[in-house]
Design an enzyme around this catalytic site. Structure first.
Site, PDB file in Angstrom:
ATOM      1  CG  HIS A  22      -0.370   0.009   2.517  1.00  0.00           C
ATOM      2  ND1 HIS A  22       0.007   1.166   3.160  1.00  0.00           N
ATOM      3  CD2 HIS A  22      -0.071  -1.009   3.338  1.00  0.00           C
ATOM      4  CE1 HIS A  22       0.514   0.862   4.329  1.00  0.00           C
ATOM      5  NE2 HIS A  22       0.487  -0.460   4.467  1.00  0.00           N
ATOM      6  CG  ASP A  30       3.199   8.368 -23.734  1.00  0.00           C
ATOM      7  OD1 ASP A  30       4.441   8.206 -23.698  1.00  0.00           O
ATOM      8  OD2 ASP A  30       2.669   9.480 -23.572  1.00  0.00           O
ATOM      9  NE  ARG A 107       8.635  17.089 -20.195  1.00  0.00           N
ATOM     10  CZ  ARG A 107       9.372  17.611 -21.145  1.00  0.00           C
ATOM     11  NH1 ARG A 107       9.167  18.854 -21.543  1.00  0.00           N
ATOM     12  NH2 ARG A 107      10.314  16.912 -21.714  1.00  0.00           N
ATOM     13  CE1 TYR A 129       1.905  16.953 -21.846  1.00  0.00           C
ATOM     14  CE2 TYR A 129       0.443  17.419 -23.672  1.00  0.00           C
ATOM     15  CZ  TYR A 129       1.536  17.755 -22.898  1.00  0.00           C
ATOM     16  OH  TYR A 129       2.250  18.889 -23.181  1.00  0.00           O
ATOM     17  N   GLY A 130      -0.307  10.515 -22.450  1.00  0.00           N
ATOM     18  CA  GLY A 130      -1.011   9.267 -22.187  1.00  0.00           C
ATOM     19  C   GLY A 130      -0.503   8.481 -20.996  1.00  0.00           C
ATOM     20  CG  ASN A 131       3.057   9.217 -19.785  1.00  0.00           C
ATOM     21  OD1 ASN A 131       3.368   8.248 -20.455  1.00  0.00           O
ATOM     22  ND2 ASN A 131       3.451  10.444 -20.085  1.00  0.00           N
TER      23      ASN A 131
END
Length: 140
Positions: A22, A30, A107, A129-131
């Site tokens: 946890h 990406d 970023r 920006y696919g992260n």
């Protein structure tokens, strides 16, 4: 072969998900993300979309309920986000109820979090920006 585990989840990814505790964080990135220079363990998921992996892992993965468990990179000044990317991720994550909000950070703050992550899964995702970062929680 295990029952009810998506074939999109590689044995390596399944092991990492099980080893995480946890508060540990994992990045689903990406194809353009500098994963190998960040430091943590890198898992390749070439050819897969982030949204498909999210849909596959979310039944197995408890999100943190004490801190924002979903973090994405904000657009750099002068650039813009494609709202369909977050919409696809939210749809994939909707199996988690209630689905937490996605927080956006700058970023370089995202890069700092990635360097401390338990692992980075680099996918074939080509969306800008696919992260997305997921923070693991405690099972109820």
């Amino acid at each position: 072969m295990l029952k009810t585990i998506s074939p999109l989840i590689s044995p390596e990814l399944l092991k990492v998900l099980a080893e995480m505790g946890h508060g540990d964080e994992i990045i689903f990135s990406d194809a353009h993300f500098p994963a190998h220079s960040m430091g943590p363990q890198v898992i390749r998921a070439d050819g897969l979309k982030v949204s498909d992996l999210l849909r596959a892992i979310i039944p197995l993965f408890e999100l943190d309920s004490y801190a924002p468990p979903l973090v994405m990179m904000a657009a750099v000044e002068g650039d813009s986000l494609d709202p369909t990317v977050e919409a696809r991720y939210r749809d994939a994550l909707s199996l988690q109820t209630p689905c937490p909000e996605i927080v956006r950070i700058d970023r370089y703050a995202f890069y700092e979090r990635a360097q401390k992550a338990f692992a980075i899964v680099i996918t074939g995702e080509c969306a800008k920006y696919g992260n997305i970062l997921l923070k693991k929680g405690v099972t109820p």
